[in-house]
Scaffold this motif. Sequence first.
Motif, PDB file in Angstrom:
ATOM      1  N   ARG A 135      14.516  34.858 -19.280  1.00  0.00           N
ATOM      2  CA  ARG A 135      15.057  35.431 -18.041  1.00  0.00           C
ATOM      3  C   ARG A 135      14.746  36.914 -17.954  1.00  0.00           C
ATOM      4  N   ALA A 136      14.962  37.638 -19.040  1.00  0.00           N
ATOM      5  CA  ALA A 136      14.685  39.075 -19.048  1.00  0.00           C
ATOM      6  C   ALA A 136      13.200  39.331 -18.861  1.00  0.00           C
ATOM      7  N   SER A 137      12.363  38.550 -19.526  1.00  0.00           N
ATOM      8  CA  SER A 137      10.909  38.715 -19.390  1.00  0.00           C
ATOM      9  C   SER A 137      10.462  38.465 -17.961  1.00  0.00           C
ATOM     10  N   LEU A 138      11.040  37.455 -17.327  1.00  0.00           N
ATOM     11  CA  LEU A 138      10.699  37.175 -15.932  1.00  0.00           C
ATOM     12  C   LEU A 138      11.067  38.353 -15.042  1.00  0.00           C
ATOM     13  N   GLN A 139      12.236  38.937 -15.258  1.00  0.00           N
ATOM     14  CA  GLN A 139      12.646  40.089 -14.455  1.00  0.00           C
ATOM     15  C   GLN A 139      11.686  41.260 -14.657  1.00  0.00           C
ATOM     16  N   ILE A 140      11.289  41.486 -15.889  1.00  0.00           N
ATOM     17  CA  ILE A 140      10.364  42.586 -16.192  1.00  0.00           C
ATOM     18  C   ILE A 140       8.997  42.309 -15.581  1.00  0.00           C
ATOM     19  N   LEU A 141       8.481  41.105 -15.771  1.00  0.00           N
ATOM     20  CA  LEU A 141       7.167  40.756 -15.197  1.00  0.00           C
ATOM     21  C   LEU A 141       7.187  40.828 -13.676  1.00  0.00           C
ATOM     22  N   TYR A 142       8.293  40.411 -13.076  1.00  0.00           N
ATOM     23  CA  TYR A 142       8.425  40.491 -11.622  1.00  0.00           C
ATOM     24  C   TYR A 142       8.305  41.945 -11.170  1.00  0.00           C
ATOM     25  N   GLU A 143       9.040  42.835 -11.830  1.00  0.00           N
ATOM     26  CA  GLU A 143       8.984  44.253 -11.449  1.00  0.00           C
ATOM     27  C   GLU A 143       7.590  44.830 -11.670  1.00  0.00           C
ATOM     28  N   ARG A 148      14.349  27.124 -10.348  1.00  0.00           N
ATOM     29  CA  ARG A 148      15.549  26.720  -9.590  1.00  0.00           C
ATOM     30  C   ARG A 148      16.474  27.910  -9.353  1.00  0.00           C
ATOM     31  N   ARG A 149      16.636  28.715 -10.375  1.00  0.00           N
ATOM     32  CA  ARG A 149      17.584  29.829 -10.310  1.00  0.00           C
ATOM     33  C   ARG A 149      17.065  31.009  -9.496  1.00  0.00           C
ATOM     34  N   PHE A 150      15.781  31.334  -9.652  1.00  0.00           N
ATOM     35  CA  PHE A 150      15.260  32.562  -9.044  1.00  0.00           C
ATOM     36  C   PHE A 150      14.262  32.324  -7.917  1.00  0.00           C
ATOM     37  N   GLY A 151      13.686  31.139  -7.851  1.00  0.00           N
ATOM     38  CA  GLY A 151      12.648  30.876  -6.862  1.00  0.00           C
ATOM     39  C   GLY A 151      13.204  30.395  -5.536  1.00  0.00           C
ATOM     40  N   ALA A 152      12.287  30.129  -4.624  1.00  0.00           N
ATOM     41  CA  ALA A 152      12.652  29.593  -3.316  1.00  0.00           C
ATOM     42  C   ALA A 152      13.114  28.146  -3.464  1.00  0.00           C
ATOM     43  N   GLU A 153      13.473  27.531  -2.359  1.00  0.00           N
ATOM     44  CA  GLU A 153      14.096  26.204  -2.370  1.00  0.00           C
ATOM     45  C   GLU A 153      13.296  25.140  -3.127  1.00  0.00           C
ATOM     46  N   HIS A 154      11.991  25.110  -2.938  1.00  0.00           N
ATOM     47  CA  HIS A 154      11.178  24.063  -3.578  1.00  0.00           C
ATOM     48  C   HIS A 154      10.281  24.609  -4.692  1.00  0.00           C
ATOM     49  N   ALA A 155      10.562  25.807  -5.142  1.00  0.00           N
ATOM     50  CA  ALA A 155       9.745  26.424  -6.189  1.00  0.00           C
ATOM     51  C   ALA A 155       9.732  25.584  -7.462  1.00  0.00           C
ATOM     52  N   HIS A 156      10.861  24.999  -7.815  1.00  0.00           N
ATOM     53  CA  HIS A 156      10.929  24.217  -9.047  1.00  0.00           C
ATOM     54  C   HIS A 156       9.980  23.022  -8.998  1.00  0.00           C
ATOM     55  N   SER A 157       9.780  22.436  -7.817  1.00  0.00           N
ATOM     56  CA  SER A 157       8.846  21.307  -7.694  1.00  0.00           C
ATOM     57  C   SER A 157       7.412  21.762  -7.904  1.00  0.00           C
ATOM     58  N   ASP A 167       7.289  32.672  -8.838  1.00  0.00           N
ATOM     59  CA  ASP A 167       6.615  31.448  -9.296  1.00  0.00           C
ATOM     60  C   ASP A 167       5.414  31.784 -10.171  1.00  0.00           C
ATOM     61  N   ARG A 168       4.639  32.746  -9.731  1.00  0.00           N
ATOM     62  CA  ARG A 168       3.436  33.150 -10.466  1.00  0.00           C
ATOM     63  C   ARG A 168       3.805  33.600 -11.879  1.00  0.00           C
ATOM     64  N   ASN A 169       4.864  34.364 -12.011  1.00  0.00           N
ATOM     65  CA  ASN A 169       5.236  34.877 -13.331  1.00  0.00           C
ATOM     66  C   ASN A 169       5.937  33.842 -14.196  1.00  0.00           C
ATOM     67  N   ILE A 170       6.650  32.926 -13.590  1.00  0.00           N
ATOM     68  CA  ILE A 170       7.211  31.802 -14.360  1.00  0.00           C
ATOM     69  C   ILE A 170       6.067  30.987 -14.951  1.00  0.00           C
ATOM     70  N   LEU A 171       5.076  30.698 -14.129  1.00  0.00           N
ATOM     71  CA  LEU A 171       3.917  29.924 -14.603  1.00  0.00           C
ATOM     72  C   LEU A 171       3.124  30.693 -15.656  1.00  0.00           C
ATOM     73  N   ARG A 172       2.955  31.980 -15.464  1.00  0.00           N
ATOM     74  CA  ARG A 172       2.245  32.791 -16.465  1.00  0.00           C
ATOM     75  C   ARG A 172       2.939  32.705 -17.815  1.00  0.00           C
ATOM     76  N   MET A 173       4.263  32.845 -17.816  1.00  0.00           N
ATOM     77  CA  MET A 173       4.999  32.775 -19.079  1.00  0.00           C
ATOM     78  C   MET A 173       4.847  31.401 -19.727  1.00  0.00           C
ATOM     79  N   ALA A 174       4.958  30.343 -18.931  1.00  0.00           N
ATOM     80  CA  ALA A 174       4.851  28.987 -19.483  1.00  0.00           C
ATOM     81  C   ALA A 174       3.454  28.731 -20.038  1.00  0.00           C
ATOM     82  N   PHE A 175       2.416  29.149 -19.303  1.00  0.00           N
ATOM     83  CA  PHE A 175       1.043  28.975 -19.789  1.00  0.00           C
ATOM     84  C   PHE A 175       0.864  29.753 -21.084  1.00  0.00           C
ATOM     85  N   TYR A 176       1.334  30.997 -21.123  1.00  0.00           N
ATOM     86  CA  TYR A 176       1.205  31.798 -22.333  1.00  0.00           C
ATOM     87  C   TYR A 176       1.928  31.123 -23.507  1.00  0.00           C
ATOM     88  N   GLU A 177       3.169  30.714 -23.289  1.00  0.00           N
ATOM     89  CA  GLU A 177       3.932  30.087 -24.381  1.00  0.00           C
ATOM     90  C   GLU A 177       3.264  28.818 -24.891  1.00  0.00           C
TER      91      GLU A 177
END
Length: 179
Positions: free
Chosen positions: A44-52, A147-156, A115-125
């Motif tokens: 969660r913290a990494s996502l916030q940092i990457l987003y910024e 689900r928590r930070f993205g738009a309505e259908h981002a999780h899909s 979404d882009r940064n969530i995917l980047r983290m998952a690909f990296y991990e």
Amino acid sequence: MSDSILVELPLPLLHLQPEEDDIAVTSELVEPEVSRTDRSIARRASLQILYELDSTDHSFATVMDAHFHASAESRQVRPVIRRLVQGVLENKLIIDAMLQDYAPEFPIDQVAVIDRNILRMAFYEHLMQQRHTPVPVIVNEAVQLARRFGAEHAHSFVHGVLGALMTDTAQGEPEGQGA
């Protein structure tokens, strides 16, 4: 069965209806409980940092210092956050090229920043970090972040892209990695 039971059906609902004081109807949205594991906090913290970093021209050092100063819960997992953020940033061009292979209908610069940064983290991990994280954990955490930070259908969207990546890596090399 006796006929008298059948005659008495249907039962009167007088005794089955809750009293008005027994129920409360509310429009309050109930959020699922947020995971408190160190890795979840770090993600969660990494996502916030990457987003910024992705949406401003702030420096890496400034963003990291500000985040660690403001967020007490992320202080305990600083090394994990630093490794994850640095790993994503150092491999961003490679990761983005792979993301484009797995979501060709969405130019990477037009995918929502979250979404882009969530995917980047998952690909990296999944593909690049030295520490092995089980695939279901990576996918589940990414979908929960969406689900928590993205738009309505981002999780899909996130689930679909990661599902394709995981299918390919289970069968061999991921697209964009040769083979």
